[in-house]
Design an enzyme around this catalytic site. Sequence first.
Site, PDB file in Angstrom:
ATOM      1  N   PRO A   2       0.813  -1.222   0.000  1.00 22.49           N
ATOM      2  CA  PRO A   2       0.000   0.000   0.000  1.00 22.49           C
ATOM      3  C   PRO A   2       0.846   1.272   0.000  1.00 22.49           C
ATOM      4  CG  PRO A   2      -0.772  -1.576   1.652  1.00 22.49           C
ATOM      5  CD  PRO A   2       0.561  -2.055   1.196  1.00 22.49           C
ATOM      6  N   GLU A   3       0.694   2.070  -1.038  1.00 22.90           N
ATOM      7  CA  GLU A   3       1.306   3.391  -1.092  1.00 22.90           C
ATOM      8  C   GLU A   3       0.207   4.367  -1.485  1.00 22.90           C
ATOM      9  OE1 GLU A   3       5.222   3.599  -2.851  1.00 22.90           O
ATOM     10  OE2 GLU A   3       5.634   1.496  -2.403  1.00 22.90           O
ATOM     11  N   LYS A  51      -0.920   8.325   2.481  1.00 21.38           N
ATOM     12  CA  LYS A  51      -1.216   6.927   2.741  1.00 21.38           C
ATOM     13  C   LYS A  51      -2.356   6.747   3.740  1.00 21.38           C
ATOM     14  CE  LYS A  51       3.631   5.555   2.106  1.00 21.38           C
ATOM     15  NZ  LYS A  51       4.770   4.835   2.717  1.00 21.38           N
ATOM     16  N   CYS A 235      19.517  -5.555 -15.077  1.00 21.89           N
ATOM     17  CA  CYS A 235      18.951  -4.219 -15.258  1.00 21.89           C
ATOM     18  C   CYS A 235      18.377  -4.117 -16.669  1.00 21.89           C
ATOM     19  CB  CYS A 235      20.033  -3.152 -15.048  1.00 21.89           C
ATOM     20  SG  CYS A 235      19.495  -1.466 -15.423  1.00 21.89           S
ATOM     21  N   CYS A 238      20.969  -1.583 -18.641  1.00 18.88           N
ATOM     22  CA  CYS A 238      22.390  -1.836 -18.887  1.00 18.88           C
ATOM     23  C   CYS A 238      22.809  -3.292 -18.725  1.00 18.88           C
ATOM     24  CB  CYS A 238      23.241  -0.954 -17.973  1.00 18.88           C
ATOM     25  SG  CYS A 238      23.240  -1.486 -16.235  1.00 18.88           S
ATOM     26  N   CYS A 259      20.327  -0.151  -9.283  1.00 19.24           N
ATOM     27  CA  CYS A 259      21.317  -0.628 -10.241  1.00 19.24           C
ATOM     28  C   CYS A 259      22.633   0.120  -9.961  1.00 19.24           C
ATOM     29  CB  CYS A 259      20.863  -0.345 -11.669  1.00 19.24           C
ATOM     30  SG  CYS A 259      22.165  -0.695 -12.889  1.00 19.24           S
ATOM     31  N   CYS A 262      23.680   2.150 -13.398  1.00 19.77           N
ATOM     32  CA  CYS A 262      22.851   3.252 -13.895  1.00 19.77           C
ATOM     33  C   CYS A 262      22.679   4.364 -12.865  1.00 19.77           C
ATOM     34  CB  CYS A 262      21.481   2.729 -14.306  1.00 19.77           C
ATOM     35  SG  CYS A 262      21.497   1.643 -15.749  1.00 19.77           S
TER      36      CYS A 262
END
Length: 264
Positions: A2-3, A51, A235, A238, A259, A262
């Site tokens: 949940p966000e 939230k 990734c 990349c 990553c 990146c």
Amino acid sequence: MPEGDTVYAAATRLRAALDGERLVYTQFRVPSLATADLSGRTVTSVRSVGKHLLIDVSGPDDHPENGAVSIHSHLKMEGAWHVHPLGRRWRRPGFQARVVLRTDRREAVGFDLGVLEVLTDPDSALSYLGPDLLAVDWDRAEAIHRIESVPDEKIGIALLDQRLVAGIGNVYRSEICFLRGVLPTRAVRDVEVGAAVDLSRRLLWSNRERTARTTTGQTAANARMWVYGRRGQWCRKCGTPIERGDLGPIGEDRVIYFCPHCQT
């Protein structure tokens, strides 16, 4: 997980079922609210704030303008609101139910809610929150100002701090940092905060009505995320293996994905 977008969607479902409806039965299954009874009152609005989810209820029939309250809930990790016609079997065990709200036609049940309380002044209680990324009157300038006010903080922690900007959780902060090409441990002072805030708004806004969250634009189950939940996988940009770590306030470490090529 949940966000802000998940809570927004839950509020949308509850609003369709409850807004303007009279509650004929209420049951709160937490000790602090064991004697609370809001039956006979009318739901005046349902809204999300970051939230947090608020169900606003009028006062008693004889004085509806007085004694109005809000049912405040926070899903935390396991919570969910289910809405269905009266008489339909619940999709979760009864022992997980924390609150039951019924109208003449529908029933809303809150399961495993991390926070459940009845507030007389919800706006004051939540006044500490930063700008809500999904608010219609979204305050971009204030969000940037609040984040930039902690220049030495790690950007991965700042994005998760609901006092600075409301709605981002573990999933989005990993994805936002990746898409901005910054390690979550980079200091706020070394980040283009405005660009990060704009990206945050776009990601949550585009997912607010989706049943399956995506940050890549792809909807296949194995293609929705750039880095979150993909430890050891290549990734998508990349080919470097995605790494996982912990990042959060002392004593509250939370998982982060990134990553190492990146993101710098």
